[in-house]
Design an enzyme around this catalytic site. Structure first.
Site, PDB file in Angstrom:
ATOM      1  N   CYS A  74       9.735  47.235  30.514  1.00 48.82           N
ATOM      2  CA  CYS A  74       9.114  46.354  29.507  1.00 48.82           C
ATOM      3  C   CYS A  74       7.666  46.768  29.256  1.00 48.82           C
ATOM      4  CB  CYS A  74       9.195  44.911  29.994  1.00 48.82           C
ATOM      5  SG  CYS A  74       8.208  43.733  29.054  1.00 48.82           S
ATOM      6  N   CYS A  77       5.219  43.904  29.537  1.00 42.56           N
ATOM      7  CA  CYS A  77       4.983  43.571  30.946  1.00 42.56           C
ATOM      8  C   CYS A  77       4.006  44.572  31.571  1.00 42.56           C
ATOM      9  CB  CYS A  77       6.294  43.570  31.720  1.00 42.56           C
ATOM     10  SG  CYS A  77       7.568  42.459  31.073  1.00 42.56           S
TER      11      CYS A  77
END
Length: 195
Positions: A74, A77
């Site tokens: 991600c 993230c």
């Protein structure tokens, strides 16, 4: 016949020039190395996850919790990792920082329970484990910090629902762990459930 050459300061000038070039090169190398060091984040998602509070501990230790659903792939993230590491360093003694990797099937019940449909997904839980807010996608550090302060103080979170940029994520087929909805369940949309 010998040529009479004038004394040339060239050898001394060349040495001085070479010395200055060497000094400048050393200074530039040091500046470059320090620049790379400050740009490289030491906050990797796997390392942060390994150091995070285990969910079962967080649910028993009477501290509020910030639960982050994430994945190593991600990009949102990854971009938030340094900020999350700073927040954990500041508030980790008062708040559980829990990280649950959505690629790990063991977290499927939590993915379903907290309705994770984009990552990063943050769930704020009071000390009694009652969920009070969620945020989906990249969040400014200031928003997370204001919410953490309110969570620690037992106050209403100032930004209870926030949506930021997310990484594409489709939850796995969760039909095995999802309970059948009842007609009065808002997710049933008026349909009759046959059992």
């Amino acid at each position: 016949m010998t040529a009479n050459l004038p004394d040339s300061p060239q050898p001394d000038a060349n040495r001085l020039r070479n010395l200055l070039i060497a000094i400048v090169a050393i200074v530039l190398a040091v500046v470059f190395a320090l620049g790379l060091k400050t740009q490289t984040s030491s906050a990797s998602l796997p390392a942060m996850a390994k150091a995070s509070v285990p969910l079962d501990v967080a649910l028993r230790n009477d501290k509020p919790t910030l639960m982050e659903f994430y994945a190593d792939w991600c990009t949102s993230c990854q971009r938030m990792a340094p900020e999350m590491a700073e927040l954990k360093e500041t508030y980790g003694d008062r708040v559980n920082f829990v990280m649950l990797n959505v690629d790990n099937e063991k977290w499927l019940p939590e993915i379903v329970a907290y309705r994770v449909d984009g990552i990063p997904h943050f769930s704020y839980l009071q000390a009694n484990n009652e969920p009070v807010a969620q945020a989906i996608g990249e969040q400014p550090e200031k928003v997370l910090e204001e919410n953490l302060i309110a969570l620690v103080d037992g106050q209403t979170l100032p930004i209870a629902m926030a949506q930021g940029e997310t990484s594409a994520y489709t939850p796995p087929n969760a039909t095995k762990t999802v309970q059948k909805s009842t007609p009065d369940d808002p997710r049933a949309h008026g349909s009759q459930v046959k059992g």
